[in-house]
Motif scaffolding. Structure first.
Motif, short mmCIF file in Angstrom:
data_model
loop_
_atom_site.label_atom_id
_atom_site.label_comp_id
_atom_site.label_asym_id
_atom_site.label_seq_id
_atom_site.Cartn_x
_atom_site.Cartn_y
_atom_site.Cartn_z
N PRO A 1 6.87 0.80 -4.47
CA PRO A 1 6.63 -0.64 -4.57
C PRO A 1 7.05 -1.18 -5.94
CG PRO A 1 4.56 0.58 -4.55
CD PRO A 1 5.65 1.57 -4.33
N ALA A 2 7.78 -2.27 -5.94
CA ALA A 2 8.22 -2.90 -7.19
C ALA A 2 7.04 -3.35 -8.03
CB ALA A 2 9.14 -4.08 -6.89
N SER A 3 5.92 -3.63 -7.39
CA SER A 3 4.75 -4.15 -8.09
C SER A 3 4.14 -3.15 -9.08
CB SER A 3 3.69 -4.59 -7.09
OG SER A 3 3.30 -3.49 -6.27
N ILE A 4 4.51 -1.87 -9.00
CA ILE A 4 3.95 -0.89 -9.95
C ILE A 4 4.53 -1.05 -11.34
CG2 ILE A 4 3.37 0.78 -8.16
CD1 ILE A 4 5.77 2.47 -9.11
N GLY A 5 5.65 -1.77 -11.44
CA GLY A 5 6.25 -2.04 -12.74
C GLY A 5 7.37 -1.06 -13.08
N ARG A 6 8.22 -1.50 -13.99
CA ARG A 6 9.37 -0.68 -14.36
C ARG A 6 9.01 0.61 -15.07
NH1 ARG A 6 13.49 -5.34 -16.11
NH2 ARG A 6 12.19 -5.18 -17.95
N PRO A 7 8.03 0.61 -16.00
CA PRO A 7 7.70 1.89 -16.65
C PRO A 7 7.22 2.95 -15.65
CG PRO A 7 6.83 0.07 -17.94
CD PRO A 7 7.31 -0.51 -16.63
N ALA A 8 6.37 2.55 -14.71
CA ALA A 8 5.87 3.50 -13.72
C ALA A 8 6.99 3.94 -12.78
CB ALA A 8 4.72 2.88 -12.92
N LYS B 1 -3.44 0.79 -12.82
CA LYS B 1 -2.96 -0.25 -11.90
C LYS B 1 -1.85 0.30 -11.01
CE LYS B 1 -0.83 -4.79 -11.64
NZ LYS B 1 -0.25 -5.91 -12.39
N ALA B 2 -0.93 1.06 -11.58
CA ALA B 2 0.15 1.65 -10.78
C ALA B 2 -0.40 2.61 -9.74
CB ALA B 2 1.16 2.36 -11.68
N ILE B 3 -1.41 3.40 -10.12
CA ILE B 3 -2.02 4.33 -9.17
C ILE B 3 -2.65 3.55 -8.02
CG2 ILE B 3 -3.92 5.99 -8.85
CD1 ILE B 3 -1.50 7.22 -10.22
N GLU C 1 -2.38 1.78 -2.33
CA GLU C 1 -2.30 0.72 -1.31
C GLU C 1 -1.03 0.85 -0.48
OE1 GLU C 1 -2.68 -2.95 -3.48
OE2 GLU C 1 -4.77 -2.57 -3.99
N ALA C 2 0.10 1.10 -1.13
CA ALA C 2 1.37 1.23 -0.41
C ALA C 2 1.37 2.47 0.49
CB ALA C 2 2.53 1.31 -1.41
N VAL D 1 -0.83 9.89 3.78
CA VAL D 1 -2.08 10.39 3.21
C VAL D 1 -1.73 11.13 1.94
CG1 VAL D 1 -4.07 11.88 3.56
CG2 VAL D 1 -3.13 10.60 5.48
N TRP D 2 -2.41 10.75 0.85
CA TRP D 2 -2.19 11.42 -0.43
C TRP D 2 -2.93 12.74 -0.36
CZ3 TRP D 2 -1.78 7.89 -5.22
CH2 TRP D 2 -1.05 8.54 -6.22
N GLY D 3 -2.19 13.82 -0.45
CA GLY D 3 -2.75 15.17 -0.32
C GLY D 3 -3.99 15.44 -1.12
N GLU D 4 -3.88 16.21 -2.13
CA GLU D 4 -4.99 16.69 -2.94
C GLU D 4 -5.59 15.59 -3.79
OE1 GLU D 4 -3.69 20.35 -4.81
OE2 GLU D 4 -4.57 19.59 -6.64
N PRO D 5 -6.89 15.38 -3.73
CA PRO D 5 -7.47 14.37 -4.62
C PRO D 5 -7.36 14.81 -6.08
CG PRO D 5 -9.18 15.42 -3.30
CD PRO D 5 -7.86 16.01 -2.91
#
Length: 72
Positions: free
Chosen positions: A13-20, A52-54, A59-60, A67-71
């Motif tokens: 997602p572009a919303s995470i920002g350029r550094p991320a 914020k990026a996380i 959300e994306a 599903v994000w694997g390992e917490p």
């Protein structure tokens, strides 16, 4: 003069920002499918990826039915 091209951010997602985005693509994580294969803690430890990026990545990931694997 040659221009350096930025890596393709795939479906990040572009919303995470350029550094991320830059941090993820430099780590070879050019899609959400690749991101979910790594622990959150590893992603969060990348320079340029903040809380914020996380949150936006999570959300994306949910929106795409992944599903994000390992917490972490």
């Amino acid at each position: 003069m040659t221009q350096t091209q930025a890596p393709d951010p795939g479906d990040l997602p572009a919303s995470i920002g350029r550094p991320a985005t830059r941090a993820l693509t430099n780590a070879g994580l050019t899609s959400l499918a690749l991101v979910v294969q790594r622990p959150r803690s590893e992603i969060a430890a990348l320079h340029g990826v903040g809380p914020k990026a996380i949150r936006l990545l999570e959300e994306a990931i949910v929106e795409r039915g992944l599903v994000w694997g390992e917490p972490g």
